[in-house]
Design an enzyme around this catalytic site. Structure first.
Site, PDB file in Angstrom:
ATOM      1  N   ASN A  87      26.558  61.881  83.257  1.00 20.12           N
ATOM      2  CA  ASN A  87      26.308  62.527  81.975  1.00 20.12           C
ATOM      3  C   ASN A  87      26.118  61.454  80.909  1.00 20.12           C
ATOM      4  O   ASN A  87      26.934  60.536  80.798  1.00 20.12           O
ATOM      5  CB  ASN A  87      27.490  63.435  81.603  1.00 20.12           C
ATOM      6  CG  ASN A  87      27.611  64.624  82.543  1.00 20.12           C
ATOM      7  OD1 ASN A  87      26.610  65.205  82.944  1.00 20.12           O
ATOM      8  ND2 ASN A  87      28.839  64.969  82.903  1.00 20.12           N
ATOM      9  N   THR A  95      32.103  63.103  77.921  1.00 20.87           N
ATOM     10  CA  THR A  95      33.338  63.103  77.130  1.00 20.87           C
ATOM     11  C   THR A  95      34.006  61.733  77.106  1.00 20.87           C
ATOM     12  O   THR A  95      34.693  61.405  76.144  1.00 20.87           O
ATOM     13  CB  THR A  95      34.342  64.141  77.676  1.00 20.87           C
ATOM     14  OG1 THR A  95      34.601  63.861  79.056  1.00 20.87           O
ATOM     15  CG2 THR A  95      33.808  65.549  77.528  1.00 20.87           C
ATOM     16  N   HIS A 100      30.158  56.390  83.863  1.00 26.17           N
ATOM     17  CA  HIS A 100      30.795  56.788  85.124  1.00 26.17           C
ATOM     18  C   HIS A 100      29.875  57.752  85.859  1.00 26.17           C
ATOM     19  O   HIS A 100      29.044  58.432  85.249  1.00 26.17           O
ATOM     20  CB  HIS A 100      32.154  57.445  84.865  1.00 26.17           C
ATOM     21  CG  HIS A 100      32.102  58.578  83.893  1.00 26.17           C
ATOM     22  ND1 HIS A 100      32.091  58.380  82.529  1.00 26.17           N
ATOM     23  CD2 HIS A 100      32.022  59.921  84.069  1.00 26.17           C
ATOM     24  CE1 HIS A 100      32.023  59.547  81.921  1.00 26.17           C
ATOM     25  NE2 HIS A 100      31.969  60.505  82.837  1.00 26.17           N
TER      26      HIS A 100
END
Ligand code: 5GP
Ligand code: ZN
Length: 112
Positions: A87, A95, A100
């Site tokens: 993401n 977030t 990652h």
């Protein structure tokens, strides 16, 4: 990087269930798994997102995929299949601002 939760996990300042580690990356179980296998594979360099990657960081990204292959075999999902998700930014729902890659599998994941 101070106040970065994944840097703290890398430096073992906060606990996590580590499944793999080498000089370039660490892999640990996601706190809130969305599937039977949900591992986060994280470059040890504090890179904020995919948009911050440079050519010099290519080794981290290739290592993520090599480690994903290995973990997929160990977790028994190499044949059944899995998803690797990164993401990037707000609309994607990133977030944690340390790049990652989610390795997700162990059930049928459906279409996006
Ligand atoms: P993002 O939404 O940024 O792509 O994914 C962040 C992921 O990190 C989420 O799936 C979340 O469950 C996981 N996460 C957040 N904090 C922690 C933590 O302290 N430990 C672990 N193991 N996972 C975390
Ligand atoms: Zn970090």
């Amino acid at each position: 990087m101070e106040d970065c939760i994944f840097c703290k996990i890398i430096h073992q300042e906060i606990p996590s269930k580590i499944v793999f580690e080498n000089d370039l990356v660490i892999a640990f179980e996601d706190l809130n798994p969305v599937a039977p296998v949900h591992i986060l594979i994280v470059p040890k360099k504090h890179i904020k997102s995919a948009m911050e990657l440079t050519e010099d960081d290519a080794k981290f990204v290739s290592e993520v995929y090599m480690v994903a292959q290995q973990i997929a075999k160990e977790k028994g999902i190499a044949e059944s299949g899995f998803r690797i998700v990164n993401n990037c930014g707000e609309d994607a729902g990133q977030t944690v601002k340390h790049i990652h890659f989610h390795l997700i599998g162990g059930k049928e994941l459906g279409t996006m």
